[in-house]
Design a protein around this motif. Structure first.
Motif, PDB file in Angstrom:
ATOM      1  N   MET A   1      34.006  38.613  45.024  1.00  0.00           N
ATOM      2  CA  MET A   1      33.211  38.180  43.595  1.00  0.00           C
ATOM      3  C   MET A   1      32.559  37.833  44.454  1.00  0.00           C
ATOM      4  N   ARG A   2      32.360  37.016  45.241  1.00  0.00           N
ATOM      5  CA  ARG A   2      30.422  36.584  46.261  1.00  0.00           C
ATOM      6  C   ARG A   2      30.019  37.917  46.198  1.00  0.00           C
ATOM      7  N   PHE A   3      30.843  39.189  46.862  1.00  0.00           N
ATOM      8  CA  PHE A   3      30.448  39.984  47.133  1.00  0.00           C
ATOM      9  C   PHE A   3      29.288  41.216  45.678  1.00  0.00           C
TER      10      PHE A   3
ATOM     11  N   LYS B   1      51.381  41.966  35.862  1.00  0.00           N
ATOM     12  CA  LYS B   1      50.927  40.339  36.015  1.00  0.00           C
ATOM     13  C   LYS B   1      49.665  39.781  36.932  1.00  0.00           C
ATOM     14  N   VAL B   2      50.574  40.257  38.178  1.00  0.00           N
ATOM     15  CA  VAL B   2      49.438  41.158  38.954  1.00  0.00           C
ATOM     16  C   VAL B   2      47.998  41.495  38.764  1.00  0.00           C
ATOM     17  N   LEU B   3      48.244  42.404  38.486  1.00  0.00           N
ATOM     18  CA  LEU B   3      46.456  43.063  37.941  1.00  0.00           C
ATOM     19  C   LEU B   3      46.167  41.825  36.834  1.00  0.00           C
ATOM     20  N   ASP B   4      46.247  41.565  35.888  1.00  0.00           N
ATOM     21  CA  ASP B   4      46.266  40.756  34.532  1.00  0.00           C
ATOM     22  C   ASP B   4      45.508  39.153  35.170  1.00  0.00           C
ATOM     23  N   SER B   5      46.638  38.782  35.958  1.00  0.00           N
ATOM     24  CA  SER B   5      45.581  37.417  37.127  1.00  0.00           C
ATOM     25  C   SER B   5      44.968  37.867  37.818  1.00  0.00           C
ATOM     26  N   ALA B   6      44.659  39.155  38.736  1.00  0.00           N
ATOM     27  CA  ALA B   6      43.789  39.446  39.431  1.00  0.00           C
ATOM     28  C   ALA B   6      42.086  39.437  38.338  1.00  0.00           C
TER      29      ALA B   6
ATOM     30  N   SER C   1      36.136  34.895  35.648  1.00  0.00           N
ATOM     31  CA  SER C   1      36.168  34.779  34.694  1.00  0.00           C
ATOM     32  C   SER C   1      34.327  34.023  35.468  1.00  0.00           C
ATOM     33  N   HIS C   2      34.752  34.533  36.227  1.00  0.00           N
ATOM     34  CA  HIS C   2      33.562  34.686  37.176  1.00  0.00           C
ATOM     35  C   HIS C   2      32.520  35.964  37.526  1.00  0.00           C
ATOM     36  N   GLY C   3      32.391  36.910  35.802  1.00  0.00           N
ATOM     37  CA  GLY C   3      30.872  37.223  35.477  1.00  0.00           C
ATOM     38  C   GLY C   3      31.694  38.856  35.736  1.00  0.00           C
ATOM     39  N   VAL C   4      32.207  39.159  36.635  1.00  0.00           N
ATOM     40  CA  VAL C   4      32.495  40.453  37.196  1.00  0.00           C
ATOM     41  C   VAL C   4      33.070  41.832  35.964  1.00  0.00           C
ATOM     42  N   ASP C   5      32.142  42.505  36.355  1.00  0.00           N
ATOM     43  CA  ASP C   5      32.925  43.480  36.004  1.00  0.00           C
ATOM     44  C   ASP C   5      34.227  44.366  35.979  1.00  0.00           C
ATOM     45  N   VAL C   6      34.776  44.031  35.826  1.00  0.00           N
ATOM     46  CA  VAL C   6      35.989  45.004  36.211  1.00  0.00           C
ATOM     47  C   VAL C   6      37.394  46.098  35.174  1.00  0.00           C
ATOM     48  N   GLU C   7      37.832  46.621  36.046  1.00  0.00           N
ATOM     49  CA  GLU C   7      38.827  47.321  35.310  1.00  0.00           C
ATOM     50  C   GLU C   7      40.532  47.383  36.029  1.00  0.00           C
TER      51      GLU C   7
END
Length: 149
Positions: free
Chosen positions: A23-25, A67-72, A78-84
């Motif tokens: 997230m920092r990166f 569940k692991v993927l959904d949580s991550a 929530s920190h504004g990272v564009d994620v798939e």
């Protein structure tokens, strides 16, 4: 600059540490992040399967992986990272090989992951996914060790 960041995740402290660092990166790089979770569906088909419902166990692995993927993913978003994210299923192969294959196919610019830092007997018995990724990676790898108190 890295634009495509691959992050293998599981439900461990080392994985969480890698997510936090990613997230920092990502905040600095503004790249695309792909979270993957690898499950080995063959692990319940070797011996003893007559005593358990293999399909049920494999379904449980899939459910837990999602569940692991959904949580991550939620944490990253929530920190504004564009994620798939992607759940990767293997049949008796090595998790490290599956990670490297996904890094090639996606294609990733870098892999960010945690490492337990096991040595000695623990390393011999448990192996190291991070070490396996490093040996055959098609891209740079950024490893974060577990923060032990």
């Amino acid at each position: 600059m890295y634009q495509r960041i691959l992050v293998p995740v599981d439900d461990s402290d080392t994985s969480r540490q890698a997510l936090l660092e990613t997230m920092r990166f990502c905040c600095e790089q503004r790249g695309k992040t792909r979270l993957i979770h690898v499950i080995d569906l063959a692990q319940f088909t070797w011996g003893g399967a007559e005593f358990v419902d293999v399909g049920e166990l494999q379904g449980s692995l899939r459910d837990n992986g999602r569940k692991v993927l959904d949580s991550a993913s939620e944490l990253m978003r929530s920190h504004g990272v564009d994620v798939e994210s992607a759940l990767i299923e293997i049949w008796g192969g090595q998790i490290a090989s599956a990670i490297n294959e996904d890094a090639r196919n996606w294609p990733a610019d870098i892999i960010v992951m945690g490492s337990h830092g096991w040595t000695g007997l623990e390393h011999l018995l448990l192996g190291s996914v991070a070490e396996g990724v490093l040996r055959h990676t098609p891209v740079p790898v950024l490893l974060f060790p577990i923060q032990r108190s």
